[in-house]
Scaffold this motif. Structure first.
Motif, short mmCIF file in Angstrom:
data_model
loop_
_atom_site.label_atom_id
_atom_site.label_comp_id
_atom_site.label_asym_id
_atom_site.label_seq_id
_atom_site.Cartn_x
_atom_site.Cartn_y
_atom_site.Cartn_z
N VAL A 85 13.08 1.88 -4.06
CA VAL A 85 13.81 3.16 -4.07
C VAL A 85 13.20 4.11 -5.10
N TRP A 86 13.08 5.38 -4.70
CA TRP A 86 12.67 6.46 -5.58
C TRP A 86 13.73 7.55 -5.52
N GLY A 87 13.91 8.22 -6.63
CA GLY A 87 14.81 9.36 -6.59
C GLY A 87 15.55 9.56 -7.88
N PRO A 88 16.06 10.77 -7.99
CA PRO A 88 16.00 11.80 -6.96
C PRO A 88 14.60 12.40 -6.87
N VAL A 89 14.23 12.77 -5.63
CA VAL A 89 12.97 13.45 -5.36
C VAL A 89 13.29 14.82 -4.77
N THR A 90 12.32 15.71 -4.83
CA THR A 90 12.50 17.04 -4.27
C THR A 90 12.18 17.01 -2.79
N ALA A 91 13.10 17.51 -1.99
CA ALA A 91 12.91 17.52 -0.55
C ALA A 91 12.42 18.87 -0.06
N GLY A 92 12.49 19.88 -0.86
CA GLY A 92 12.06 21.21 -0.46
C GLY A 92 12.79 22.25 -1.28
N SER A 122 0.83 -1.20 0.00
CA SER A 122 0.00 0.00 0.00
C SER A 122 0.87 1.26 0.00
N LEU A 123 1.89 1.26 0.84
CA LEU A 123 2.79 2.41 0.90
C LEU A 123 3.57 2.57 -0.40
N VAL A 124 4.11 1.48 -0.93
CA VAL A 124 4.86 1.54 -2.19
C VAL A 124 3.96 2.05 -3.30
N GLY A 125 2.72 1.60 -3.35
CA GLY A 125 1.78 2.07 -4.36
C GLY A 125 1.53 3.57 -4.24
N GLN A 126 1.37 4.05 -3.04
CA GLN A 126 1.15 5.48 -2.81
C GLN A 126 2.38 6.28 -3.26
N LEU A 127 3.56 5.81 -2.93
CA LEU A 127 4.78 6.53 -3.31
C LEU A 127 5.04 6.43 -4.82
N ASP A 128 4.67 5.31 -5.44
CA ASP A 128 4.77 5.19 -6.90
C ASP A 128 3.87 6.23 -7.58
N ARG A 129 2.67 6.45 -7.04
CA ARG A 129 1.78 7.46 -7.62
C ARG A 129 2.36 8.86 -7.45
N ARG A 130 3.09 9.05 -6.40
CA ARG A 130 3.66 10.37 -6.11
C ARG A 130 4.93 10.64 -6.91
N TRP A 131 5.85 9.68 -6.96
CA TRP A 131 7.18 9.90 -7.53
C TRP A 131 7.47 9.06 -8.77
N GLY A 132 6.53 8.26 -9.20
CA GLY A 132 6.77 7.37 -10.34
C GLY A 132 7.22 6.01 -9.85
N PRO A 133 7.41 5.07 -10.78
CA PRO A 133 7.76 3.70 -10.41
C PRO A 133 9.09 3.64 -9.63
N HIS A 134 9.08 2.80 -8.61
CA HIS A 134 10.29 2.59 -7.81
C HIS A 134 11.24 1.63 -8.52
N ARG A 135 12.47 1.62 -8.05
CA ARG A 135 13.47 0.62 -8.46
C ARG A 135 13.68 -0.31 -7.28
N ALA A 136 13.87 -1.57 -7.55
CA ALA A 136 14.17 -2.54 -6.50
C ALA A 136 15.69 -2.62 -6.32
N VAL A 137 16.13 -2.56 -5.08
CA VAL A 137 17.54 -2.72 -4.74
C VAL A 137 17.64 -3.88 -3.76
N SER A 138 18.28 -4.93 -4.19
CA SER A 138 18.40 -6.15 -3.39
C SER A 138 19.37 -5.95 -2.23
N MET A 139 19.05 -6.59 -1.12
CA MET A 139 19.94 -6.60 0.04
C MET A 139 20.69 -7.92 0.15
N ARG A 140 20.68 -8.72 -0.93
CA ARG A 140 21.38 -10.01 -0.93
C ARG A 140 22.88 -9.83 -0.76
N VAL A 141 23.48 -8.92 -1.52
CA VAL A 141 24.93 -8.72 -1.43
C VAL A 141 25.32 -8.18 -0.05
N PRO A 142 24.60 -7.18 0.50
CA PRO A 142 24.95 -6.74 1.86
C PRO A 142 24.84 -7.86 2.90
#
Length: 175
Positions: A131-138, A83-103
């Motif tokens: 992940v979204w960005g770059p986004v405007t912070a202000g 739900s949160l990812v969907g809301q942020l996708d509507r706000r900033w466009g599609p997110h990118r997935a960044v895997s935490m497998r290597v870390p």
């Protein structure tokens, strides 16, 4: 536990918490420092070189849950993050997935990582990042990157949803 333990999930509140993080200054350098909530004493924020990490939501404890109750509780957490990812996708466009497998593997091997990934790994926040960005912070802030993830350190631990705000691109680590 986090300062969000016991709170019902609310997508609008999670978005507002991310907006608050975006409005905060991001340290350019310095040691990683965690802050606890003044009332509960539980984890509320971690800041380090170029990033802020904060809990957005924490589920109930999974101790004593077995299938199908465990699966149902995990499904609820997945619905919340979706739900949160969907809301942020509507706000900033599609997110990118960044895997935490290597870390994860670098943590197990004791290998060095950039400060953000080291901190996420050290806190057992090993869920893949949206992940979204770059986004405007202000108006006076430079570009920022935002990430959210859902994490569970072990099968009995609560699920924890976090937000990351950084002044640097969040890119997947190479193997």
């Amino acid at each position: 536990m986090t300062a969000r333990f016991g709170e019902a999930f609310d997508t609008a509140r999670a978005v507002a918490a991310i907006e608050e993080l975006l409005a905060r200054p991001v340290p350019a350098a310095g040691a990683v420092v965690s802050e606890d909530d003044s009332v509960t004493g539980e984890w509320a924020l971690t800041r380090g070189e170029g990033f802020l990490i904060a809990p957005l939501w924490e589920s109930g404890d999974f101790t004593g849950l077995y299938a199908p109750e465990w699966n149902e509780a995990a499904d609820v957490a997945e619905v919340h993050v979706s739900s949160l990812v969907g809301q942020l996708d509507r706000r900033w466009g599609p997110h990118r997935a960044v895997s935490m497998r290597v870390p994860l593997f670098r943590k197990l091997a004791g290998e060095a990582m950039p400060p953000l990934f080291h901190t996420l790994s050290h806190r057992d926040l090993l869920g893949d990042l949206a992940v979204w960005g770059p986004v405007t912070a202000g108006p006076d802030a430079g570009p920022r990157w935002v990430a959210v993830s859902l994490n569970q350190s072990d099968g009995d631990a609560p699920m924890i949803m976090i937000a990351v705000v950084t002044d640097r691109p969040i890119t997947e680590l190479e193997e």
